[in-house]
Structures are given as C-alpha cells and as structure tokens.
Design a protein around this motif. Structure first.
Motif, PDB file in Angstrom:
ATOM      1  N   TRP A  92      92.525  88.259  64.760  1.00  0.00           N
ATOM      2  CA  TRP A  92      92.070  87.313  65.789  1.00  0.00           C
ATOM      3  C   TRP A  92      90.842  87.818  66.529  1.00  0.00           C
ATOM      4  N   VAL A  93      90.583  89.125  66.426  1.00  0.00           N
ATOM      5  CA  VAL A  93      89.371  89.663  67.036  1.00  0.00           C
ATOM      6  C   VAL A  93      88.132  89.040  66.389  1.00  0.00           C
ATOM      7  N   GLY A  94      88.257  88.658  65.121  1.00  0.00           N
ATOM      8  CA  GLY A  94      87.138  87.986  64.444  1.00  0.00           C
ATOM      9  C   GLY A  94      86.754  86.696  65.138  1.00  0.00           C
ATOM     10  N   LEU A  95      87.768  85.936  65.597  1.00  0.00           N
ATOM     11  CA  LEU A  95      87.483  84.703  66.336  1.00  0.00           C
ATOM     12  C   LEU A  95      86.814  85.015  67.663  1.00  0.00           C
ATOM     13  N   LEU A  96      87.308  86.044  68.358  1.00  0.00           N
ATOM     14  CA  LEU A  96      86.700  86.452  69.623  1.00  0.00           C
ATOM     15  C   LEU A  96      85.244  86.865  69.408  1.00  0.00           C
ATOM     16  N   MET A  97      84.987  87.543  68.299  1.00  0.00           N
ATOM     17  CA  MET A  97      83.630  87.983  67.998  1.00  0.00           C
ATOM     18  C   MET A  97      82.694  86.786  67.811  1.00  0.00           C
ATOM     19  N   VAL A  98      83.171  85.770  67.119  1.00  0.00           N
ATOM     20  CA  VAL A  98      82.352  84.572  66.903  1.00  0.00           C
ATOM     21  C   VAL A  98      82.094  83.855  68.224  1.00  0.00           C
ATOM     22  N   LEU A  99      83.137  83.680  69.035  1.00  0.00           N
ATOM     23  CA  LEU A  99      82.985  82.977  70.314  1.00  0.00           C
ATOM     24  C   LEU A  99      82.030  83.726  71.241  1.00  0.00           C
ATOM     25  N   GLN A 100      82.141  85.055  71.264  1.00  0.00           N
ATOM     26  CA  GLN A 100      81.257  85.834  72.132  1.00  0.00           C
ATOM     27  C   GLN A 100      79.814  85.768  71.645  1.00  0.00           C
ATOM     28  N   GLN A 101      79.617  85.749  70.330  1.00  0.00           N
ATOM     29  CA  GLN A 101      78.261  85.639  69.804  1.00  0.00           C
ATOM     30  C   GLN A 101      77.632  84.299  70.171  1.00  0.00           C
ATOM     31  N   VAL A 102      78.417  83.237  70.087  1.00  0.00           N
ATOM     32  CA  VAL A 102      77.917  81.916  70.480  1.00  0.00           C
ATOM     33  C   VAL A 102      77.555  81.911  71.964  1.00  0.00           C
ATOM     34  N   MET A 103      78.424  82.502  72.787  1.00  0.00           N
ATOM     35  CA  MET A 103      78.162  82.573  74.218  1.00  0.00           C
ATOM     36  C   MET A 103      76.867  83.329  74.503  1.00  0.00           C
ATOM     37  N   ILE A 104      76.658  84.433  73.799  1.00  0.00           N
ATOM     38  CA  ILE A 104      75.457  85.248  74.012  1.00  0.00           C
ATOM     39  C   ILE A 104      74.202  84.469  73.644  1.00  0.00           C
ATOM     40  N   VAL A 105      74.242  83.727  72.549  1.00  0.00           N
ATOM     41  CA  VAL A 105      73.086  82.934  72.121  1.00  0.00           C
ATOM     42  C   VAL A 105      72.724  81.912  73.187  1.00  0.00           C
ATOM     43  N   PHE A 106      73.738  81.238  73.753  1.00  0.00           N
ATOM     44  CA  PHE A 106      73.466  80.233  74.781  1.00  0.00           C
ATOM     45  C   PHE A 106      72.919  80.891  76.059  1.00  0.00           C
ATOM     46  N   LEU A 107      73.514  82.012  76.461  1.00  0.00           N
ATOM     47  CA  LEU A 107      73.080  82.669  77.688  1.00  0.00           C
ATOM     48  C   LEU A 107      71.653  83.192  77.588  1.00  0.00           C
ATOM     49  N   GLN A 108      71.294  83.734  76.420  1.00  0.00           N
ATOM     50  CA  GLN A 108      69.967  84.307  76.274  1.00  0.00           C
ATOM     51  C   GLN A 108      68.911  83.251  75.958  1.00  0.00           C
ATOM     52  N   SER A 109      69.235  82.330  75.067  1.00  0.00           N
ATOM     53  CA  SER A 109      68.221  81.391  74.577  1.00  0.00           C
ATOM     54  C   SER A 109      68.060  80.160  75.460  1.00  0.00           C
ATOM     55  N   ILE A 110      69.122  79.747  76.131  1.00  0.00           N
ATOM     56  CA  ILE A 110      69.061  78.500  76.904  1.00  0.00           C
ATOM     57  C   ILE A 110      69.023  78.776  78.404  1.00  0.00           C
ATOM     58  N   PHE A 111      69.967  79.587  78.881  1.00  0.00           N
ATOM     59  CA  PHE A 111      70.057  79.811  80.318  1.00  0.00           C
ATOM     60  C   PHE A 111      69.242  81.018  80.793  1.00  0.00           C
ATOM     61  N   ARG A 112      68.783  81.830  79.858  1.00  0.00           N
ATOM     62  CA  ARG A 112      67.934  82.987  80.173  1.00  0.00           C
ATOM     63  C   ARG A 112      68.585  83.932  81.175  1.00  0.00           C
ATOM     64  N   LEU A 113      69.895  84.122  81.052  1.00  0.00           N
ATOM     65  CA  LEU A 113      70.618  85.022  81.949  1.00  0.00           C
ATOM     66  C   LEU A 113      70.530  86.457  81.434  1.00  0.00           C
ATOM     67  N   GLY A 114      70.423  87.387  82.361  1.00  0.00           N
ATOM     68  CA  GLY A 114      70.354  88.798  81.978  1.00  0.00           C
ATOM     69  C   GLY A 114      71.667  89.518  82.157  1.00  0.00           C
ATOM     70  N   GLU A 115      72.561  88.976  82.988  1.00  0.00           N
ATOM     71  CA  GLU A 115      73.848  89.610  83.240  1.00  0.00           C
ATOM     72  C   GLU A 115      74.961  88.587  83.134  1.00  0.00           C
ATOM     73  N   LEU A 116      76.162  89.095  82.891  1.00  0.00           N
ATOM     74  CA  LEU A 116      77.324  88.227  82.776  1.00  0.00           C
ATOM     75  C   LEU A 116      78.482  88.879  83.520  1.00  0.00           C
ATOM     76  N   THR A 117      79.174  88.091  84.346  1.00  0.00           N
ATOM     77  CA  THR A 117      80.338  88.578  85.086  1.00  0.00           C
ATOM     78  C   THR A 117      81.590  87.894  84.563  1.00  0.00           C
ATOM     79  N   ILE A 118      82.579  88.688  84.226  1.00  0.00           N
ATOM     80  CA  ILE A 118      83.869  88.174  83.763  1.00  0.00           C
ATOM     81  C   ILE A 118      84.934  88.646  84.740  1.00  0.00           C
ATOM     82  N   SER A 119      85.734  87.707  85.263  1.00  0.00           N
ATOM     83  CA  SER A 119      86.806  88.062  86.208  1.00  0.00           C
ATOM     84  C   SER A 119      88.034  87.215  85.918  1.00  0.00           C
ATOM     85  N   PRO A 120      88.757  87.512  84.815  1.00  0.00           N
ATOM     86  CA  PRO A 120      89.892  86.673  84.425  1.00  0.00           C
ATOM     87  C   PRO A 120      91.059  86.705  85.406  1.00  0.00           C
ATOM     88  N   VAL A 121      91.283  87.833  86.101  1.00  0.00           N
ATOM     89  CA  VAL A 121      92.404  87.917  87.044  1.00  0.00           C
ATOM     90  C   VAL A 121      91.907  88.320  88.424  1.00  0.00           C
TER      91      VAL A 121
END
Length: 297
Positions: A92-121
């Motif tokens: 299932w880590v393979g699925l996580l890897m794909v989802l994270q790669q898609v997220m990175i492409v959007f953040l860098q190419s579209i939103f031009r963000l340099g940092e990402l904050t994750i706070s699940p709990v």
C-alpha cells in the motif's frame, strides 16, 4: 579437517549455552541505558555466536519437523503467512507514493508552494516540498525491502531457468533445497554482516567495525554516544537516510527467514510427492479467468 570439525561441534554446543545465557540475562544486551549493553547488542548482532544460536534453533525445528511433518508444515505456513502479511501491507506504500507524487506536482507546478505542513492529529510537521520529493525514495525502498519475500511466495520473482522446467518433480525439489541452503542463506548472511555494521556506523560514535573484538568495543563503550545520521543529499532535502540502512537489515532478515521456509516446503514436497505441490500455499488471485493474464502481473 579434524580441527574444523571440532570447531563446528564446539560452536554448535556453545550455541545452546549462549541462547540460554542471553535469555536468562537480558539486561546484558537489551538495557541500552547501559552503554556496554548497547555495545554487546551491536557486537553479537553479527557474530559467530549469533549464527550458531540461530543454527541450533533451526536444527532443532528441523529435527522435530522430520519426525512430525505436520509441525514442519505449520512452520512453513507461519513463515509464508508472515511474508504475505508484511508484503501485502507494505504494498500500500506504492499507492501513498503515487498520491504524494501527484500532490508534489500540483504544489510545485500550479501553486508554487515551497513548504508543506501536515498536521493529521494536531501536531504540525513542516518541511520543504523538496524534502517530500526525496522522501519518495524511502517509499520505493520500503516496497522493495518489505515485499521481497512476499513476491517470492507469490512466484513473482525472476528465475533463470536452464534445466529446471524439464527435470522430474523430485529433482526440482532437490534443486530448490540446494538453492535455498547454498545460495539464499550464504548471500543473506554475507549481506547481513555488511548491513548490520553499515547501520550502526551511522547511528553511534565512535564508529564500530566488523573487525573489532569485543574487548575493544567494550572499551569504546566508555565514550559511545548516539549520532544518528541526518544529513540529506541536498540542502533542505530528506534527512532520514538512516531509515534506508534499517530497511537493509530488515530485508536481509526476511530473506534469511524465507530461505528456511522455502527449504522446508521443498523438503516436504520432495517427501510427499507431486500431490503436495503448493500445499497450503496462499497466493493472490485475480479470480475466474486469471489464466488469460498469466505472466502479465
């Protein structure tokens, strides 16, 4: 030749003693608040003593299994079940890897963000997008290291076939037993020796070596301290590369465990004949019509 035989018998006998002693004195190697206990754990983790302790355990299990085949089949089912459980979970880590790669492409190419904050709990974790990009290598390593024995159980490994397909059933089982003992086990042991000290050389200082004697390492215990590697390949890049070294040790351990499971299965199938082939084997299936996809998954 006689000296080698005496050395072998002595170490087999000492293996039983070392097992009993280690279990009756756990603080000597598990109480890491004592630096000498940590050093003993490191030293014996890739030592002749550990090899013969494991050898003795496998020897006893094998003797019992030869007397009671049902017990050996139980060992096979447990070990193969362990490989399947770990592999199916890690996949299932393979699925996580794909989802994270898609997220990175959007953040860098579209939103031009340099940092990402994750706070699940509610606990924030902030890193650069480059950090998350390099972390994808860890996901890939997890799939490779943790799914290796699962792939073997499922029959998905690459096998170079020169004579195997044309020989008789019991000859195939002899080849399998020979391969597990004389190829899988030596390769796994050799890799373990390198991976074990490769891991600890990047976890503590002063650095330890496979050539160090126990008394020298115990003297080092007086100044030993944790120094976990956190240097990334690039500025602000992923800095958890010690995790790759831990995965190397886990990978090698799983290969060694499955070498024993594969030997037991081959031995049992050799003794019981063709009717026992793939007995209790838990393989994934695509369901009805899977034959049409044979070799494509």
């Amino acid at each position: 030749m006689g000296d080698a035989l005496i050395w072998l018998v002595q170490n087999i006998a000492l293996g039983f003693y070392n097992i009993f002693y280690a279990l009756s004195h756990p603080a000597l190697w598990l109480d890491w608040s004592d630096k000498q206990a940590l050093i003993r754990f490191i030293y014996y983790g890739a030592s002749v003593e550990l090899f013969f302790a494991v050898f003795d355990i496998v020897l006893v299990i094998t003797i019992i299994g030869l007397i009671r085949p049902a017990f050996m089949w139980g060992c096979v089912r447990v070990l193969e079940g362990f490989a399947n459980t770990v592999g199916r979970t890690a996949a299932w880590v393979g699925l996580l890897m794909v989802l994270q790669q898609v997220m990175i492409v959007f953040l860098q190419s579209i939103f031009r963000l340099g940092e990402l904050t994750i706070s699940p709990v509610g606990f924030g974790f902030t890193q650069s997008v480059g950090w998350f990009t390099e972390e994808l290598k860890l996901y890939n390593a997890m799939v490779v290291a943790l799914c290796v024995t699962y792939t073997f159980v499922q029959g998905g490994h690459v096998r170079v076939d020169l004579v195997y397909s044309v020989v008789k059933f019991r000859t195939k089982k002899i080849i399998d037993m020979f391969g597990s003992i004389f190829f899988m086990v030596p390769a796994g042991v050799l890799t373990w020796l390198y991976a074990w000290f490769f891991l600890w050389r990047n976890m503590i200082t002063p650095k330890v070596s496979a050539s160090d004697k126990l008394d020298l390492m115990l003297r080092k215990a007086q100044i030993v301290k944790w120094n976990v590697e956190t240097i990334g390949f690039s500025p602000n890049g992923f800095n958890g590369y010690f995790l790759f070294k831990i995965l190397m040790v886990i990978f090698t351990g799983m290969v060694l465990i499955h070498a024993i499971a594969f030997f037991y299965r081959s031995l049992l199938e050799f003794r019981e004949g063709e009717e026992s082939e793939n007995k209790y084997l838990d393989r994934d299936t695509l369901g009805a019509g899977e034959e049409a996809y044979e070799g494509t998954h």
